[in-house]
Structures are given as C-alpha cells and as structure tokens.
Design a protein around this motif. Structure first.
Motif, PDB file in Angstrom:
ATOM      1  N   VAL A  65       0.821  -1.215   0.000  1.00 22.65           N
ATOM      2  CA  VAL A  65       0.000   0.000   0.000  1.00 22.65           C
ATOM      3  C   VAL A  65       0.853   1.263   0.000  1.00 22.65           C
ATOM      4  O   VAL A  65       0.654   2.162  -0.825  1.00 22.65           O
ATOM      5  CB  VAL A  65      -0.965  -0.009   1.201  1.00 22.65           C
ATOM      6  CG1 VAL A  65      -1.672   1.339   1.335  1.00 22.65           C
ATOM      7  CG2 VAL A  65      -1.996  -1.120   1.038  1.00 22.65           C
ATOM      8  N   LEU A  66       1.804   1.350   0.927  1.00 20.50           N
ATOM      9  CA  LEU A  66       2.586   2.574   1.026  1.00 20.50           C
ATOM     10  C   LEU A  66       3.433   2.808  -0.217  1.00 20.50           C
ATOM     11  O   LEU A  66       3.634   3.953  -0.639  1.00 20.50           O
ATOM     12  CB  LEU A  66       3.464   2.534   2.278  1.00 20.50           C
ATOM     13  CG  LEU A  66       2.712   2.620   3.607  1.00 20.50           C
ATOM     14  CD1 LEU A  66       3.675   2.494   4.777  1.00 20.50           C
ATOM     15  CD2 LEU A  66       1.936   3.924   3.714  1.00 20.50           C
ATOM     16  N   VAL A  97       1.099   4.347  -2.717  1.00 23.04           N
ATOM     17  CA  VAL A  97       0.794   5.739  -2.390  1.00 23.04           C
ATOM     18  C   VAL A  97       1.910   6.641  -2.910  1.00 23.04           C
ATOM     19  O   VAL A  97       1.655   7.717  -3.471  1.00 23.04           O
ATOM     20  CB  VAL A  97       0.608   5.904  -0.870  1.00 23.04           C
ATOM     21  CG1 VAL A  97       0.559   7.373  -0.480  1.00 23.04           C
ATOM     22  CG2 VAL A  97      -0.674   5.212  -0.419  1.00 23.04           C
ATOM     23  N   SER A  98       3.166   6.211  -2.744  1.00 23.72           N
ATOM     24  CA  SER A  98       4.294   6.969  -3.299  1.00 23.72           C
ATOM     25  C   SER A  98       4.206   7.041  -4.820  1.00 23.72           C
ATOM     26  O   SER A  98       4.493   8.080  -5.427  1.00 23.72           O
ATOM     27  CB  SER A  98       5.624   6.326  -2.892  1.00 23.72           C
ATOM     28  OG  SER A  98       5.866   6.473  -1.515  1.00 23.72           O
ATOM     29  N   ARG A  99       3.793   5.960  -5.444  1.00 28.06           N
ATOM     30  CA  ARG A  99       3.676   5.936  -6.907  1.00 28.06           C
ATOM     31  C   ARG A  99       2.586   6.915  -7.367  1.00 28.06           C
ATOM     32  O   ARG A  99       2.740   7.601  -8.380  1.00 28.06           O
ATOM     33  CB  ARG A  99       3.361   4.519  -7.384  1.00 28.06           C
ATOM     34  CG  ARG A  99       3.479   4.354  -8.904  1.00 28.06           C
ATOM     35  CD  ARG A  99       3.083   2.943  -9.329  1.00 28.06           C
ATOM     36  NE  ARG A  99       3.836   1.931  -8.624  1.00 28.06           N
ATOM     37  CZ  ARG A  99       5.079   1.582  -8.924  1.00 28.06           C
ATOM     38  NH1 ARG A  99       5.713   2.182  -9.918  1.00 28.06           N
ATOM     39  NH2 ARG A  99       5.690   0.637  -8.236  1.00 28.06           N
ATOM     40  N   ARG A 109      -3.041  -1.927  -8.111  1.00 26.76           N
ATOM     41  CA  ARG A 109      -2.483  -2.594  -6.935  1.00 26.76           C
ATOM     42  C   ARG A 109      -3.213  -2.196  -5.653  1.00 26.76           C
ATOM     43  O   ARG A 109      -3.430  -3.031  -4.769  1.00 26.76           O
ATOM     44  CB  ARG A 109      -0.991  -2.275  -6.832  1.00 26.76           C
ATOM     45  CG  ARG A 109      -0.180  -2.936  -7.943  1.00 26.76           C
ATOM     46  CD  ARG A 109       1.261  -2.494  -7.940  1.00 26.76           C
ATOM     47  NE  ARG A 109       2.061  -3.265  -8.885  1.00 26.76           N
ATOM     48  CZ  ARG A 109       3.355  -3.039  -9.139  1.00 26.76           C
ATOM     49  NH1 ARG A 109       3.988  -2.067  -8.501  1.00 26.76           N
ATOM     50  NH2 ARG A 109       4.015  -3.786 -10.003  1.00 26.76           N
ATOM     51  N   LEU A 110      -3.593  -0.922  -5.534  1.00 28.66           N
ATOM     52  CA  LEU A 110      -4.335  -0.491  -4.355  1.00 28.66           C
ATOM     53  C   LEU A 110      -5.711  -1.148  -4.303  1.00 28.66           C
ATOM     54  O   LEU A 110      -6.202  -1.525  -3.232  1.00 28.66           O
ATOM     55  CB  LEU A 110      -4.483   1.034  -4.352  1.00 28.66           C
ATOM     56  CG  LEU A 110      -3.209   1.828  -4.037  1.00 28.66           C
ATOM     57  CD1 LEU A 110      -3.422   3.312  -4.290  1.00 28.66           C
ATOM     58  CD2 LEU A 110      -2.762   1.602  -2.593  1.00 28.66           C
ATOM     59  N   ASP A 111      -6.333  -1.288  -5.469  1.00 30.94           N
ATOM     60  CA  ASP A 111      -7.641  -1.954  -5.537  1.00 30.94           C
ATOM     61  C   ASP A 111      -7.529  -3.400  -5.064  1.00 30.94           C
ATOM     62  O   ASP A 111      -8.377  -3.902  -4.322  1.00 30.94           O
ATOM     63  CB  ASP A 111      -8.172  -1.887  -6.969  1.00 30.94           C
ATOM     64  CG  ASP A 111      -9.668  -2.170  -7.046  1.00 30.94           C
ATOM     65  OD1 ASP A 111     -10.260  -2.543  -6.025  1.00 30.94           O
ATOM     66  OD2 ASP A 111     -10.248  -2.008  -8.127  1.00 30.94           O
ATOM     67  N   LYS A 119      -5.323  -4.632  -2.996  1.00 30.65           N
ATOM     68  CA  LYS A 119      -4.988  -4.693  -1.576  1.00 30.65           C
ATOM     69  C   LYS A 119      -6.124  -4.223  -0.675  1.00 30.65           C
ATOM     70  O   LYS A 119      -6.359  -4.791   0.393  1.00 30.65           O
ATOM     71  CB  LYS A 119      -3.745  -3.837  -1.302  1.00 30.65           C
ATOM     72  CG  LYS A 119      -2.440  -4.433  -1.790  1.00 30.65           C
ATOM     73  CD  LYS A 119      -1.978  -5.537  -0.852  1.00 30.65           C
ATOM     74  CE  LYS A 119      -0.631  -6.083  -1.290  1.00 30.65           C
ATOM     75  NZ  LYS A 119      -0.171  -7.161  -0.390  1.00 30.65           N
ATOM     76  N   LEU A 120      -6.819  -3.156  -1.104  1.00 33.23           N
ATOM     77  CA  LEU A 120      -7.733  -2.466  -0.192  1.00 33.23           C
ATOM     78  C   LEU A 120      -9.201  -2.584  -0.560  1.00 33.23           C
ATOM     79  O   LEU A 120     -10.062  -2.316   0.279  1.00 33.23           O
ATOM     80  CB  LEU A 120      -7.357  -0.972  -0.126  1.00 33.23           C
ATOM     81  CG  LEU A 120      -5.929  -0.654   0.333  1.00 33.23           C
ATOM     82  CD1 LEU A 120      -5.673   0.845   0.228  1.00 33.23           C
ATOM     83  CD2 LEU A 120      -5.700  -1.130   1.761  1.00 33.23           C
ATOM     84  N   GLY A 121      -9.492  -2.929  -1.792  1.00 33.37           N
ATOM     85  CA  GLY A 121     -10.887  -2.975  -2.222  1.00 33.37           C
ATOM     86  C   GLY A 121     -11.301  -1.671  -2.885  1.00 33.37           C
ATOM     87  O   GLY A 121     -10.724  -0.609  -2.647  1.00 33.37           O
ATOM     88  N   SER A 122     -12.339  -1.741  -3.688  1.00 37.61           N
ATOM     89  CA  SER A 122     -12.696  -0.633  -4.581  1.00 37.61           C
ATOM     90  C   SER A 122     -13.261   0.581  -3.870  1.00 37.61           C
ATOM     91  O   SER A 122     -13.328   1.660  -4.461  1.00 37.61           O
ATOM     92  CB  SER A 122     -13.707  -1.128  -5.624  1.00 37.61           C
ATOM     93  OG  SER A 122     -14.879  -1.588  -4.980  1.00 37.61           O
TER      94      SER A 122
END
Length: 700
Positions: free
Chosen positions: A514-515, A518-520, A546-548, A550-553
């Motif tokens: 995740v982090l 976020v930087s990307r 990738r965030l989707d 890991k974290l969901g939509s």
C-alpha cells in the motif's frame, strides 16, 4: 597438530582423581568443550545461569543478572514460621534488587546511554533513571506489602503469597533484562529507551489476587529450574524487542526454545509463541507472525490463560487487520481482545489504539476519531497528561481529524503532540520526526506550503540523523516533502523526492504494498504537473490496480486514485473515458465518505469541469454549485477553492438560460484569479488560464 587432533576427538573423560563434582557441572563443562560449535553453549549467559543453579535448594531463590542468584522473596514454609512479633522479617526488600538496579547498574546504564553522542541523550538518561527508580521503589513496596499481608496481618494465605512473590520475581527479571539492554546501549537502544522502561510489566498485577488465583499452576520441582532459565531468556528477548533489536530478540527466543526441549510445561509455550509472533511482526514477516500468534492462541485456550488470550487477540488485530490490511479478518479478534481487557486500562488502550488503526485503513475516520479520543483518556489516567504515549495518541488523533477535513483541529493536535514529546524526551528527539511530518501535511492542506516545508525538513533531518538516509521510515518524510515541493511548482525537486520515497518503500516492503503505491500515486501527480501525461497515466494506473487489489474498490486511497485518473484523462483530451470515470466514481465516493466530504466535492468539480469543456454547461452547473459550496469554506486549499470558483464561473457564463448571472460569474472568476495567485508557482498555468478567460469575457 596434536592440539587440533585432540580438539576433533572431543572432550577427554573426567579425571578419576578429581574431587567429587555434581554431575550437572560436569555435563555443563563437557558441553562447552563440544567439537561442533552448534553443540556448545549458545551464550556465556546460558552457561553461567546453568552453573549458578542449585536444584537442591528450595525455589524461593531466583536467577537474576548475568551470573548470580539473587534472593527476591520468601517461600511459604518460611512465612509460616513468622509471627506478628517478628516484623523485621518483611524488611529489606530494596536490598533484594542488588544486581538488578543498584549503584553499579545505574552507573553502567548512565555510561552506556551518554556514550551515544546525541543532543537528546542527557534527557533520555534522566527519564530512564527516573522510570527505573520509581519502578524499583514500587517493587520494594509491593514486596513488603505482600509479605506483611501474610506474616503480620494474616489476611492472605501462604499459597497466595507464593503467587504474589512469583509475580514479583518475574517483574524483577524483566527489569533486570531491561537494565542489561540499556547497559549495552547503542543509538537504536537510546532511541527506544522510553519504550523500554514504559513497557515494564505493571506491578499492579502482583496485587490482583483474583487474577493470580485464576492463573495457571506453576511448574513442578522437576521442571522449575528449566522453566526459570527459559523465562530469563524470554525476558531478555522482550527487552530487546522493545529496544528495536529484533534480530537479537529472535536469537534469544531460539535459546529459550532450546532450553525448553527438556521441559513439558505447556503454559510457557504460550509465552514463547506470543513473543515470537510479536518479533516476527516487527521483522515484517506478517504471515509467519500470524501463524505464531494463532498457535499461541490455541495454547492459551487449552491452558485457560485468559490474560494471554487477550494479548494475543490484540496482536492478531494489529498484524492481520492493520499490517496485512485484512481488516475484516482482523476485526474477528476484536470481541475477544475487548472482553479480556475489561477493567485493565493499559491493555484497553492498546486494543482501542489498534482498532483505530484498522478503522482508518477502512476509511471510517469518524469511528477512528472516537477510538483515539478514548485511548487518550485511558493513557492520561494511567500516565498523566504529559507522557510520551499521550503525545503519540494525540498525533494519531490529528491524523483521524485531518482525514475528515477537520484541518484546524488536526493542526492543534499535531502541535500539542510535538510540544508534549519535547517536554518528555527533549526538543531534538527523533520520535518527533513523524509528528512534524504529520503537521507538515496538514499545513500544506491549508495552503501554507512554506510553513509546511520548514516542518517537513526538520522532521526529515531528525529521521535521517536517527535512522540513516536509507531507512524505510524516511520514505514518509520524503513523500510529504515531495508533495510540498509540487505545491510550490518545484516539480523537478518533487520528482526526486517521490522517486526516492518509492524506491525506499519498494526495497523495504516490496512492490505492490500500500505505502509503495501511495508513493507511486504522488509521483504520477507530479509528472502530470510537469505535463508528462503519458508517464503519469502509466504510474497512476499501476498504483490504482495494486491499491484496488490490496484495499478494495471503496477504500479512500482507491477512490482518490480513480478521481485523479479521470482528471488526468481530461487533461489528455480523452473525454469519453474521463466522463465514464467521473460518473462511475462519484456515487461510490458519496456512499463511502458521505456527501459533505472534500473528496466528494473534488469528484463533482472534476466532472463539472469536463462538462463545461464539452459545451454542456447546464449539466455542469448544479455539480459546480455543490462543489463550490464545499470547497469555498475554511479548511480547503486555495488551489481547490480557485478551481471551484472558476468552474462555477464558466458554467454560469455559458449556460443558455435567461436567468444566468454573468455578474456573479465575473466576480467568481476574479476570486479564482486572486486565489490561484495565492496558491503559488505550481498554479501559474491555471492563473494564466483564468486571466485569459477574464480578458475575453467582459461584462457589457
């Protein structure tokens, strides 16, 4: 050659002419002479503890320190011989800490701490000395009171006295291990010294007769010596963990495991598994940590170790719910952790703090705020309002407030946290680095980039001085500095900071975490500001995917990435894709964050801006009105306020209705020009755009 050959043959037989020596001493020496290194003693400490043990004595003497046995308590048989006319038998408790915390150990710790040449180390030493003095005084008072309750007042059974003394013995063992770690201090230990002393087990547990009565039975005489040696290693491992020496803590755990091979005392296996789960979590091996914690939970439930079960459930919340970002799975342990922490404010504060972290990952910032306020209340009751843990909790509260758009309140909490920490640990302690980073973020959000840059650079300097420039924790400070530089239009410098942050996080966490993403995403926004739109789209789509995963939509990070992507597509002239993206994300943002959240206003603004450019001002106008109403209030950045005013002005001017208000449109555009100038060099192109519009859209 003769010497080498003799070594390979192993130790010689014990001399027949030697005087009688206990077998355990002979075996200890033979092990030290073993041919293979892995068969010898793992440390001098382990050898000395074995040589110091005398199983023939009663177990009212306990191992403490590196090489000796220190008498800490009175066994039941002795207590039964005491009479109310012999009160002196319960005196001298303080002397029982000789070798644990005395004049020599005090000097050892002072020398080690002050040898770490940092501006904050004198204050660290003062705080450590005060904490250990207070703990030693409380320990001695508790020891005396426990003895008197049985020997003088007759209100406590000898069996309960044994349990209280066993509890005090373990507390002294923990204290001794903490002192040993501090006496071997380096920069990392000094940095974490406040956590070392704050993490000592609360002595109130040794007066809780109800909890002690419900505790598991102690080991039998045949196991007691081995279990005590293992617990000494566990205490050492725990102190190393709190000091941030996680690899060394794992090594101490291995020694404890080896010692326990000969003991069939299952309750201590729970302690081993719990500590192993903690250490593995610190080392970043979250799946192995989860497995160890689940094994600890199984063992604790078998043995009915209720307090341990609560601690394990709390750590599972942290590892699974926060670190692994499996929030629903982590929350499965919430009820167990909360139920078993009832009437235990210290544990309750840890449980509620972990719950707040999970809620923030889920994007439920209002609920996270409630939990953080409860944590602060609990910690103030435990430690007083000026303790460093209260400072950390107030900083976390500031983060929850900032996520809700309550920027003025967030700034106040971050500043209060920094002030508290400076009073507790000194003005230059690196622990304030993350707090300054948080303050910089909220200042930037309020349109104060110059102030934000000052805080950001101070925090970065503190972090690098403490951890070195390549430490992953430095990435967060560089991430924020990059955002500040972008806001000032210093895109080349911002790109360097974002790429450095991304590299640090990918090296520490791996790509796709995740982090890292976020930087990307921040890098993509900087590339967009430099009008390198194609590069920005590649990075933003990668981060979004990738965030989707890991974290969901519906997570706020994912929704923010989708809003940014729709806006980027607009800039590229991909209007159909942009409109599709805006219309898809807007209802999701409203449902996830509520209609008044700033992200909702930004989503409406992006769609309204696109519709104006497509000549559909009538559709844009209601969206623009709602966006301007939210983004023109206090707490919003000048650039967002400027864009909201200009999009609304454009929609009002272009709408094909007799009632259109061109005077209002012109006034809004004038406001947009003023605000865009205030936003700084990063928005100079937008300032030019508004100026051109005003020159070509004059009032009659």
């Amino acid at each position: 050659m003769e010497l080498a050959t003799a070594k390979h043959e192993g130790p010689p037989p014990w001399p027949a002419s030697a005087p009688s020596v206990p077998r355990r001493i002979v075996e200890a020496l033979r092990r030290g002479l073993a041919v293979m290194p892995e068969q010898r003693w793992p440390s001098m400490r382990a050898l000395l503890e074995t040589l110091a043990r005398d199983p023939g004595r009663r177990r009212n003497r306990w191992l403490l320190g590196l090489a000796g046995v220190v008498t800490l308590g009175l066994g039941g048989a002795v207590v039964q011989a005491l009479t109310p006319t012999d009160p002196e038998r319960c005196s001298g408790a303080a002397e029982r800490l000789v070798g644990v915390w005395d004049g020599q150990r005090r000097a050892d710790v002072e020398t080690a701490v002050l040898a770490v040449k940092r501006s904050y180390t004198p204050l660290v030493w003062e705080a450590v000395e005060a904490d250990l003095d207070a703990y030693a005084d409380d320990w001695a008072a508790m020891h005396t009171e426990a003895c008197q309750a049985t020997a003088l007042r007759g209100e406590q059974s000898p069996q309960m006295l044994d349990r209280r003394m066993a509890c005090l013995r373990r507390a002294a063992m923990e204290m001794g291990a903490t002192v040993d770690t501090l006496a071997d201090a380096d920069r990392e230990v000094v940095l974490n010294a406040h956590e070392l002393t704050a993490g000592l087990p609360p002595l109130s547990r040794c007066a809780d007769t109800e909890a002690l009565a419900a505790d598991v039975e102690p080991p039998g005489p045949e196991q007691e010596e081995t279990v005590e040696a293992a617990r000494a290693e566990l205490a050492r491992a725990e102190s190393l963990r709190r000091a941030g020496r996680f690899e060394r803590a794992r090594d101490a755990l291995l020694v404890a495991k080896e010692l326990l091979r000969a003991a069939d005392y299952r309750p201590i296996q729970t302690e081993v598994a719990l500590l192993e789960g903690r250490v593995l979590g610190h080392l970043g091996d979250y799946e192995a940590s989860r497995s160890a914690l689940l094994e600890a939970l199984r063992l604790a439930s078998e043995q009915r170790q209720w307090e341990s079960m609560g601690a394990i459930a709390n750590w599972l919340m942290y590892v699974v719910g926060f670190k692994q970002r499996r929030t629903e799975a982590g929350l499965l342990y919430r009820g167990l952790a909360q139920g078993l922490s009832r009437n235990k404010p210290r544990i309750q504060s840890a449980v509620r703090a972990n719950l707040a972290l999970i809620l923030q990952v889920q994007g439920d910032y209002e609920a996270a705020e409630v939990e953080q306020r409860a944590v602060i209340s609990l910690l103030e009751g435990l430690y007083g309002p000026n303790h460093h843990r209260v400072a950390e909790a107030r900083d976390h509260l500031g983060g929850a407030l900032q996520a809700q758009g309550k920027d003025a309140e967030a700034e106040a909490e971050h500043r209060a946290a920094i002030s508290l920490l400076q009073r507790a640990l000194g003005p230059n302690h690196p622990s304030s680095a993350s707090m300054r980073n948080s303050l910089a973020q909220v200042l930037l959000k309020q349109g104060r980039p110059e102030e934000a840059e000052v805080e950001s650079r101070v925090g970065l300097a503190l972090q690098e001085a403490a951890l070195g420039p390549d430490h992953p924790d430095v990435a967060s400070n560089r991430e924020t500095l990059g955002q500040i530089l972008r806001a000032q239009g210093r895109f080349d410098q911002a790109e360097v900071e974002h790429r450095t942050s991304l590299a640090l996080r990918e090296r520490a966490l791996g790509p796709g975490e995740v982090l890292s993403e976020v930087s990307r995403m921040s890098l993509a926004l900087t590339l967009s500001g430099m009008e390198r739109f194609d590069e920005a789209e590649v990075e933003l789509r990668k981060a979004l995917t990738r965030l989707d995963e890991k974290l969901g939509s519906t997570h706020p990070f994912v929704l923010a990435a989708r809003i940014n992507l729709a806006a980027l597509l607009h800039k590229q002239g991909k209007h159909e894709e942009s409109e599709e993206g805006h219309r898809a994300v807007l209802p999701q943002v409203e449902q996830a964050l509520g209609p008044d959240h700033p992200h909702v206003a930004l989503s409406r603004l992006g769609l309204a801006d696109l519709l104006v450019d497509l000549g559909r001002a009538a559709e844009a106008l209601p969206l623009a009105e709602l966006a301007w109403a939210r983004l023109s209030t206090d707490g919003n950045t000048p650039d967002n306020h400027a864009e909201a005013a200009f999009v609304l002005a454009s929609a009002l001017w272009d709408v094909q209705e007799p009632s259109r208000d061109r005077a209002r449109a012109h006034a809004l555009a004038e406001d947009a020009l003023r605000l865009s100038r205030e936003a700084g060099d990063a928005h100079r192109n937008y300032t030019k755009k508004v100026r051109r519009w005003l020159s070509s859209h004059r009032l009659d």
